[in-house]
Design a protein around this motif. Structure first.
Motif, short mmCIF file in Angstrom:
data_model
loop_
_atom_site.label_atom_id
_atom_site.label_comp_id
_atom_site.label_asym_id
_atom_site.label_seq_id
_atom_site.Cartn_x
_atom_site.Cartn_y
_atom_site.Cartn_z
N LEU A 1 -9.85 -21.07 47.23
CA LEU A 1 -8.83 -21.94 46.65
C LEU A 1 -8.39 -21.44 45.28
CD1 LEU A 1 -7.40 -24.82 46.18
CD2 LEU A 1 -9.60 -25.50 45.20
N ILE A 2 -7.10 -21.56 45.02
CA ILE A 2 -6.56 -21.43 43.67
C ILE A 2 -5.68 -22.65 43.44
CG2 ILE A 2 -5.08 -20.12 42.11
CD1 ILE A 2 -5.80 -17.60 43.66
N ASN A 3 -5.96 -23.42 42.40
CA ASN A 3 -5.07 -24.54 42.11
C ASN A 3 -4.80 -24.62 40.62
OD1 ASN A 3 -7.70 -25.83 41.44
ND2 ASN A 3 -6.45 -27.68 41.24
N THR B 1 -5.02 -30.13 34.58
CA THR B 1 -4.72 -30.76 35.86
C THR B 1 -5.87 -31.67 36.23
OG1 THR B 1 -4.34 -30.36 38.21
CG2 THR B 1 -5.74 -28.79 37.08
N ASN B 2 -5.58 -32.74 36.96
CA ASN B 2 -6.64 -33.66 37.37
C ASN B 2 -7.29 -33.23 38.68
OD1 ASN B 2 -4.71 -34.37 39.33
ND2 ASN B 2 -4.01 -36.14 38.16
N SER B 3 -6.75 -32.18 39.32
CA SER B 3 -7.30 -31.61 40.57
C SER B 3 -7.38 -32.63 41.71
CB SER B 3 -8.69 -31.01 40.32
OG SER B 3 -8.62 -29.91 39.46
N LYS B 4 -6.49 -33.64 41.69
CA LYS B 4 -6.47 -34.60 42.79
C LYS B 4 -6.06 -33.96 44.11
CE LYS B 4 -5.65 -38.86 40.15
NZ LYS B 4 -4.70 -39.99 39.92
N ILE B 5 -5.30 -32.88 43.99
CA ILE B 5 -4.79 -32.23 45.20
C ILE B 5 -5.92 -31.63 46.02
CG2 ILE B 5 -4.40 -29.82 44.48
CD1 ILE B 5 -1.49 -30.22 45.53
N VAL B 6 -7.08 -31.40 45.38
CA VAL B 6 -8.24 -30.86 46.09
C VAL B 6 -8.68 -31.82 47.19
CG1 VAL B 6 -10.65 -30.12 45.84
CG2 VAL B 6 -8.99 -29.54 44.08
N SER B 7 -8.45 -33.11 47.00
CA SER B 7 -8.86 -34.10 48.00
C SER B 7 -8.02 -34.02 49.27
CB SER B 7 -8.78 -35.51 47.42
OG SER B 7 -7.43 -35.85 47.09
N THR B 8 -6.88 -33.35 49.22
CA THR B 8 -6.05 -33.20 50.41
C THR B 8 -6.50 -32.04 51.29
OG1 THR B 8 -4.44 -31.69 49.39
CG2 THR B 8 -4.08 -34.04 49.08
N ALA C 1 -1.75 -26.02 44.98
CA ALA C 1 -2.96 -25.39 45.50
C ALA C 1 -2.57 -24.34 46.54
CB ALA C 1 -3.90 -26.42 46.12
N LEU C 2 -3.25 -23.22 46.50
CA LEU C 2 -3.15 -22.18 47.51
C LEU C 2 -4.54 -22.03 48.10
CD1 LEU C 2 -1.89 -19.73 48.99
CD2 LEU C 2 -2.39 -18.37 46.95
N ALA C 3 -4.67 -22.26 49.41
CA ALA C 3 -6.00 -22.31 50.02
C ALA C 3 -6.07 -21.47 51.29
CB ALA C 3 -6.39 -23.75 50.33
N ALA C 4 -7.25 -20.89 51.52
CA ALA C 4 -7.59 -20.24 52.79
C ALA C 4 -8.57 -21.17 53.49
CB ALA C 4 -8.22 -18.88 52.56
N ILE C 5 -8.28 -21.53 54.74
CA ILE C 5 -9.04 -22.54 55.45
C ILE C 5 -9.56 -21.97 56.77
CG2 ILE C 5 -8.93 -24.84 56.51
CD1 ILE C 5 -6.58 -25.42 54.57
N SER C 6 -10.86 -22.14 57.01
CA SER C 6 -11.48 -21.63 58.24
C SER C 6 -10.92 -22.37 59.46
CB SER C 6 -13.00 -21.82 58.19
OG SER C 6 -13.56 -21.13 57.11
#
Length: 559
Positions: free
Chosen positions: A324-326, A309-316, A378-383
């Motif tokens: 994070l898990i992507n 994966t290019n991990s571009k989704i991390v920028s969102t 991506a599955l993320a936990a956000i403060s």
């Protein structure tokens, strides 16, 4: 602590008791150095029956790297623990620095299959246990001989001979229970070529090592073993490595020794046997403690085709992301699981139940849920401490890239209709130029929101404040966050995605809830505060190999 120290010192001591018999002064005074290169030499003494092996370097320069990390509190705890160990050892008349460290070279250990048990001797409640064999390098014979003189006076031993070599049996008295009752634990040692001490949990394991030393097949004779021991885990400053040269053979050995393993369905065992061999290494570098595991696979049994994966989704995602898990291609994971379920009735039943449940909502699980999840996710936990999330301190987000936005929109429309039937208010809200759909629960507010970040990227937010953060994209993104870059930038690329955890942000939440009787003890808190974060990724060059890399990112030493 004193009891543990006495046992540890006694075990090491009995491993050199027999060394008093050899003429140390007539040989070279220096033996194996104890660095990572000693694994191949030590493996020549490990019997080919070994189902796994490991090698731990005793090179002080390799381990010294860890001293560059840690908060002042963690450093004090470490120093205190070392001081207590040294004091307890001193009471027994030993000093690690003076008596043990100078002569102990690299340590290789191996797990051997259990000794054969006759049916008449077998007990249903007493399973045969695998045996442990250790090969300890002697890097300084004079230091070993001096230590032998100390130990010889404290441990009861007796000697037997096997193929011209002496095996020393030592009886170590250890505490057996909390009431202070003791039991006698035998251990067995032999000296090989005046360069190695062999220690075994049984006399049979030491005899096997002697057989190997005399010419019987060693671990290196196993197919692929020499290659994985030579290559290792490709780490900088390696301190420990573990080897499984024949993974399928290990599984078979475990099945023979454990009746519970025999109950595993044959097809499940076949899926485990897709791994041919494996090497796992641990190293200490400028970023912290790093682990790499490399598996050599059987391409005929490997059902999943890796895709980077290019991990571009991390920028969102925002910089306030604490975990994070992507990855890539949920649909392919789903297809692989469906294919495997044909051989597992329990899994097939569970999948059938899931399909039936979604059918009640007029949703086809295969075609309308997983089929469009063909891109990065991506599955993320956000403060967040806003609105409903003020109580928890964080919310969650699922983000998907898809080439089939039409099917995805249809599915969300059906979910909205289903929510309305459950006393949930479904309403639209514009956040900037983007339209977001929120599920509003009475007396709680908007608990779920979903929308599109662009024509290919859809999100589901757990908590309305998370939807605001994702759609407005004010401030730093996770991709440009210094902590994220520090914790993940040294991982191999390209890769199949990340697992990421920011320990500082996580500790804010932990400290919020861990109060009173649930408070974290000072020792654990000091350790956790020394960790910057954890990251992990996986890569695969083709269907014949796979590699996992993990970094425990540590904070640099401060005064």
């Amino acid at each position: 602590m004193a009891g543990k120290s006495k046992y540890i010192v006694a075990v090491i001591g009995t491993a050199v008791v027999a060394a008093g018999a050899f003429a140390a002064y007539t040989f070279l005074l220096k033996g194996p150095s104890g660095d990572a290169s000693g694994a191949l030499a030590s493996a020549k003494i490990i019997p080919d029956e070994a189902i796994m092996a490991g090698y731990i370097t005793t090179d002080s320069q390799a381990w010294a790297k860890i001293e560059e990390f840690g908060t002042p509190e963690a450093q004090k705890l470490f120093a205190k623990g070392l001081e207590e160990f040294n004091k307890s050892a001193d009471k027994e008349g030993y000093s690690y620095e003076k008596d043990i460290k100078p002569w102990v070279g690299g340590i290789m250990f191996a797990v051997l299959p259990p000794s054969p048990v006759k049916p008449a001797q077998a007990k249903a409640s007493n399973k045969p246990e695998p045996e442990l064999l250790m090969v300890i390098g002697i890097k300084d014979k004079i230091a070993a001989l001096n230590f032998t003189k100390k130990v010889d006076k404290k441990v009861k031993t007796k000697e037997t001979e096997y193929k011209g070599l002496k095996i020393t049996e030592a009886i170590i008295e250890t505490k057996a229970d909390i009431k202070g009752n003791t039991k006698n634990t035998p251990s067995y040692t032999a000296i090989l070529d005046n360069n190695y001490v062999v220690y075994g949990s049984s006399k049979r394991s030491v005899e096997q090592a002697i057989d190997t030393f005399k010419g019987e097949p060693s671990l290196l004779s196993k197919q692929g073993a020499s290659e994985i021991l030579s290559k290792g885990a490709d780490l900088k400053n390696t301190v420990a490595q573990f080897y499984i040269p024949d993974y399928a053979g290990m599984i078979d050995s475990l099945i023979k020794s454990d009746p519970e393993m025999a109950k595993i369905p044959p097809k499940a065992l076949d899926s485990l046997k897709q791994v041919k061999s494996m090497v796992v290494g641990f190293g200490i570098d400028d970023a912290g403690i790093r682990m790499k595991a490399t598996a050599n696979l059987d391409p005929k049994l490997n059902v999943y085709q890796y895709e980077p994966t290019n991990s571009k989704i991390v920028s969102t995602l925002p910089a306030d992301t604490l975990a994070l898990i992507n990855g890539q291609g949920v649909n392919r994971w789903w297809d692989a699981m469906l294919n495997q379920s044909k051989d597992f009735p329990e899994l097939q039943t569970a999948l059938g139940a899931a399909r039936t449940y979604t059918r009640y909502a007029n949703i086809d699980l295969d075609k309308e849920v997983f089929a469009w999840m063909d891109g990065e996710f991506a599955l993320a936990a956000i403060s967040s401490d806003k609105g409903l999330l003020a109580q928890t301190g964080f919310g969650g987000a699922l983000v998907f890239d898809t080439k089939d936005d039409k099917t995805a929109k249809s599915m969300f429309a059906k979910l909205d209709s289903l929510a309305k039937t459950q006393n949930v208010s479904v309403k639209q809200r514009n956040i900037g130029s983007k339209q977001v759909t929120e599920w509003d629960v009475p007396n709680q507010g908007a608990v779920v929101a979903h929308g599109w970040l662009d024509q290919d990227t859809v999100f589901v937010a757990l908590g309305a404040p998370i939807a605001d953060v994702l759609t407005t994209q004010n401030g730093k993104s996770l991709e440009s966050d210094d902590s994220f870059k520090t914790i993940t930038s040294s991982l191999q690329k390209p890769n199949g995605g990340y697992f990421y955890l920011d320990m500082d942000k996580t500790m804010v939440l932990v400290n919020k809830f861990a109060t009173g009787a649930n408070a974290i003890d000072p020792q654990s808190k000091a350790f956790l505060s020394s960790i910057r974060g954890v990251s992990m990724t996986a890569t695969s060059s083709d269907k014949t190999s796979s590699q996992v890399e993990m970094l425990l990112s540590l904070k640099s030493k401060t005064k």
